[in-house]
Design an enzyme around this catalytic site. Structure first.
Site, PDB file in Angstrom:
ATOM      1  N   ASP A 192       0.822  -1.212   0.000  1.00 45.41           N
ATOM      2  CA  ASP A 192       0.000   0.000   0.000  1.00 45.41           C
ATOM      3  C   ASP A 192       0.858   1.266   0.000  1.00 45.41           C
ATOM      4  OD1 ASP A 192      -2.608   1.381   0.414  1.00 45.41           O
ATOM      5  OD2 ASP A 192      -1.703   1.925   2.327  1.00 45.41           O
ATOM      6  N   GLU A 232       0.965  -0.420  -5.113  1.00 39.28           N
ATOM      7  CA  GLU A 232       0.012   0.672  -5.337  1.00 39.28           C
ATOM      8  C   GLU A 232       0.857   1.945  -5.457  1.00 39.28           C
ATOM      9  OE1 GLU A 232      -3.466   3.412  -3.493  1.00 39.28           O
ATOM     10  OE2 GLU A 232      -1.878   2.565  -2.271  1.00 39.28           O
TER      11      GLU A 232
END
Length: 753
Positions: free
Chosen positions: A409, A463
């Site tokens: 993330d 990401e």
């Protein structure tokens, strides 16, 4: 024995209480000492019936007792019977057992085995000298004293003070402590402040609002050996990957008896192993991706503000229950990916922040150590111990839970020192004057190398929302080493385009074609994730323009374009049947919508898209290569039509240029009509002179469409078009996507059943 040792123990200042407490040979006698400030009297009761119990004498006013055994050669097992104003207790003495970590044996900043920190740090149930108990170890180099406290010692920090190694690790074996016990570390800082901290390496934790760590023992035995063996031999880059993203707490809930229409209660890991797994398999997805299951205190963080990087959240069960869920996924042919957030961590007082009174896991400079927008701490990637901690966390989930990969993330926030900064004073350039976080780059490369070395076939997805070069290039050529990068540019352009009224789409046609300009610069994953259906962004179906029929047709066309486009696929739960409302983590999806035909039709479309996708190698085998794609017509903006061909590898495995390859293999032709007007007599060039089968039409009635199409197939004509020597003439349904393949001897995948 130096009296100052007793003073340090009584004052809670000793870094090696084992040096004074427990059994010791002194002056030819075996002396046993114990520290019990609350004790009125203590009796040492040996296990050996030939040794008589002895009453201990208080030898220090702070609560240190001792007794000598004459004629005894070595240490022997014994129990301490303690009488205090609160009553009598009996138990074994932690200081009667040797160190679980020998001096110099382990350093969190080391190489090799130190990447597997969870095998040394944390709480480990086991036997020492035939006695069952738990070995505790924690890294806190700046602490003056660390004690383990828990329900086994009435949370009394004086009972089990730990021994410090030169590497700053504190350890102790506490007998009779078993799985299920709750504990924390009581840490006395350099300034004298006493902190109560959860274990950074805890394998389980109490459910909020309590924050104690829990001793966990593993008993589950995996049955997925064949799956893991096949994964080791597979190349994930040339395999199909369509991912169903799930938040376990709000996918589906169960009603408590008599609770009416409330939000319901969570399904357990084991209940999800039955319901979720079968549902995802029925839709044909290859993988399920779980929003972080690492322990977190606040439901509204969705798991992204982690306080337990080694603990599966207890919301849904214990760690073995989560292992059961993963094992069940593998048994049904479903890969498991976990979201994993190493970019930042919350400031909760019980967690990692200022762990030993000093910035330990976070960078000491607030310009690098705090994320102001998220109000969180940022890891100090320049510290070897911190990099080892994070890499150990990643390896832990792959090793101990057999997951198939991690979605990392917020990579962009890690890569840039000025990420989120609103003023020049809020960030500091690197040593070369740039904005790149060179320590984070080092960490990400070490992470990639470690994962791919130890777990061949496992994937790392980034990401990453910027133009950082080489995210998916190997580290040995200067890349970050990820397997896939989320294609945020494609996502934004595609959603922007489909949110437009079709009358305006002709002026924005490049939003659905521009992505092919960079589609092969990285290995991409196309995400329609949870981030796109929250914070007033609206659900996917609600983003679509027009009346209800057009909204469904638009979303069907969007999915068709997505599944045909180069790149792996990801869709967030609820998107598969067209949830109207934004995702709410506090309640289940609107499953009742599946009782309505258009929503059920959308679900059938996702199932059949996955079926077509998995059947035809052309749709995934050359995702990262321009040899796997060619436009038929990228410029029909006036009609808002886009058409292209996807090619597989050659039978010999080569990637020949299109003109040499077009007579081999089963390629897939895609045509999208993104207006509500049907197009009759629409001619497109095709690579091969043969009959073409319409293997999927998003306007089919079974999906909720109007039923316009080409009756399942179309003949080829010797009319040159779009640079090809032959062409086909089609009817393009309104707001639709068509998949066609050349007719060969093998049958196409069954759709619409």
């Amino acid at each position: 024995m130096d009296a100052t040792d007793f003073d340090r123990i009584a004052a809670g200042e000793s870094t090696d209480p084992h040096r004074s407490l427990g059994p010791h040979r002194e002056d030819g006698r075996l002396v046993v000492r114990a520290f019990r400030p609350e004790a009125l009297s203590i009796v040492v009761r040996p296990d050996d019936p030939n040794l008589k119990p002895r009453v201990m004498t208080r030898v220090h006013p702070g609560g240190i007792f001792q007794v000598a055994f004459e004629g005894v050669e070595g240490p022997f097992p014994y129990r301490l019977e303690v009488r205090s104003s609160r009553g009598a207790t009996s138990g074994r003495d932690a200081y009667a057992f040797p160190a679980s970590l020998e001096e110099g044996e382990f350093d969190p900043a080391g190489e090799g085995a130190e990447r597997e920190l969870w095998r040394r740090l944390g709480a480990h149930v086991g036997e020492v000298q035939g006695v069952l108990g738990t070995a505790f170890a924690v890294w806190a180099p700046a602490a003056r004293r660390v004690s383990v406290v828990g329900d086994f010692n009435r949370w009394d920090g004086k009972r089990h003070a730990m021994r410090r190694t030169k590497a700053g690790v504190w350890e102790i074996f506490v007998p009779d402590v078993r799985a299920g016990a709750t504990y924390k570390y009581e840490i006395k800082t350099a300034s004298g402040l006493v902190l109560m901290k959860s274990d950074p390496l805890a394998f389980s934790a109490e459910l909020r609002p309590s924050h104690a760590s829990k001793v966990a023992a593993r008993s589950f035995v995996f049955t997925d050996g064949d799956w893991l063996a096949a994964r080791r031999e597979a190349d994930p880059h040339v395999r199909p990957m369509s991912i169903y993203e799930v938040h376990l707490g709000s996918w589906r809930r169960k009603r408590a008896p008599g609770k009416g229409d409330g939000p319901g209660t969570w399904l357990s890991y084991r209940e999800l192993a039955d319901e979720l797994v079968e549902y995802v398999v029925s839709l044909g997805f290859t993988h399920v991706e779980l929003l972080p299951v690492m322990e977190h205190p606040f439901d509204g963080s969705w798991g992204y503000q982690v306080t337990g990087y080694f603990a599966a959240t207890s919301r849904f069960g214990d760690p073995d229950d989560f292992r059961y869920l993963v094992d069940r996924c593998h048994a049904r042919g479903l890969g498991v990916l976990l979201d994993w957030p190493p970019a930042h961590f919350p400031k909760d007082a019980f967690a990692l922040g200022r762990f030993d009174g000093e910035p330990l896991y976070e960078h000491a400079d607030p310009r690098r150590g705090e994320h102001r927008e998220w109000r969180t701490f940022v890891f100090d990637y320049g510290k070897k111990e911190v990099r080892n901690f994070l890499i150990a966390s990643a390896l832990y989930w792959l090793e101990e839970f057999h997951v198939d990969g991690l979605r990392v993330d917020a990579v962009a926030s890690m890569l840039y020192l000025d990420y989120g900064a609103k003023h020049p004073d809020e960030w500091e350039p690197n040593e070369f004057g740039g904005r790149e976080n060179l320590d984070a780059v080092t960490f990400l490369r070490e992470l990639s190398d470690a994962v791919h070395r130890d777990f061949p076939g496992a994937v790392l997805c980034a990401e990453e929302s910027t133009t950082w070069p080489g995210v998916t290039r190997p580290t040995y050529v200067g890349g970050l080493g990820f397997d896939f990068k989320w294609n945020m540019g494609w996502m934004h352009d595609t959603l922007d385009y489909f949110a437009l009224d079709p009358i305006f789409r002709a002026f924005h046609h490049t939003k659905i074609t521009f992505g092919l300009m960079y589609a092969f610069s990285e290995r991409f994953l196309l995400p329609l994730s949870h981030d796109e259906v929250v914070h007033l962004k609206r659900a996917l179906l609600s983003k679509m323009p027009g009346d209800r029929w057009k909204q469904h047709a638009n979303l069907r066309a969007l999915y068709a374009m997505m599944w045909a486009h180069p790149g792996k696929k990801l869709v967030f739960m609820g998107g598969e049947f067209g949830q109207w409302g934004e995702w709410n983590h506090d309640r289940a999806l609107d499953w009742e919508l599946l009782g309505e035909e258009d929503h059920a039709g959308l679900s059938r479309l996702l199932r059949d898209l996955n079926g077509v996708y998995r059947k035809y190698e052309a749709l995934w085998e050359l995702d990262e290569s321009p040899a796997g794609f060619t436009w038929i017509d990228a410029n029909d903006a006036i009609q808002s039509v886009a058409s292209f061909v996807r090619f597989p590898r050659q039978p010999d495995g080569s990637e020949e240029p299109c003109p040499k390859r077009i007579q081999k293999g089963i390629f897939v032709v895609f045509i999208g009509n993104f207006t509500p007007l049907p197009r009759h007599g629409h001619r497109v060039g095709v690579p091969r002179r043969c009959r073409y089968l319409e293997v999927l039409n998003t306007d089919a009635r079974v999906y909720g469409g109007s039923g316009v199409g080409n009756l399942g197939s179309v003949d080829c004509e010797d009319v040159p078009s779009h640079g090809f020597e032959q062409s086909i003439v089609l009817t393009l349904p309104p707001l639709s996507g068509l998949f066609l393949v050349p007719e060969l001897e093998e049958d196409p995948v069954e759709v619409g059943a």
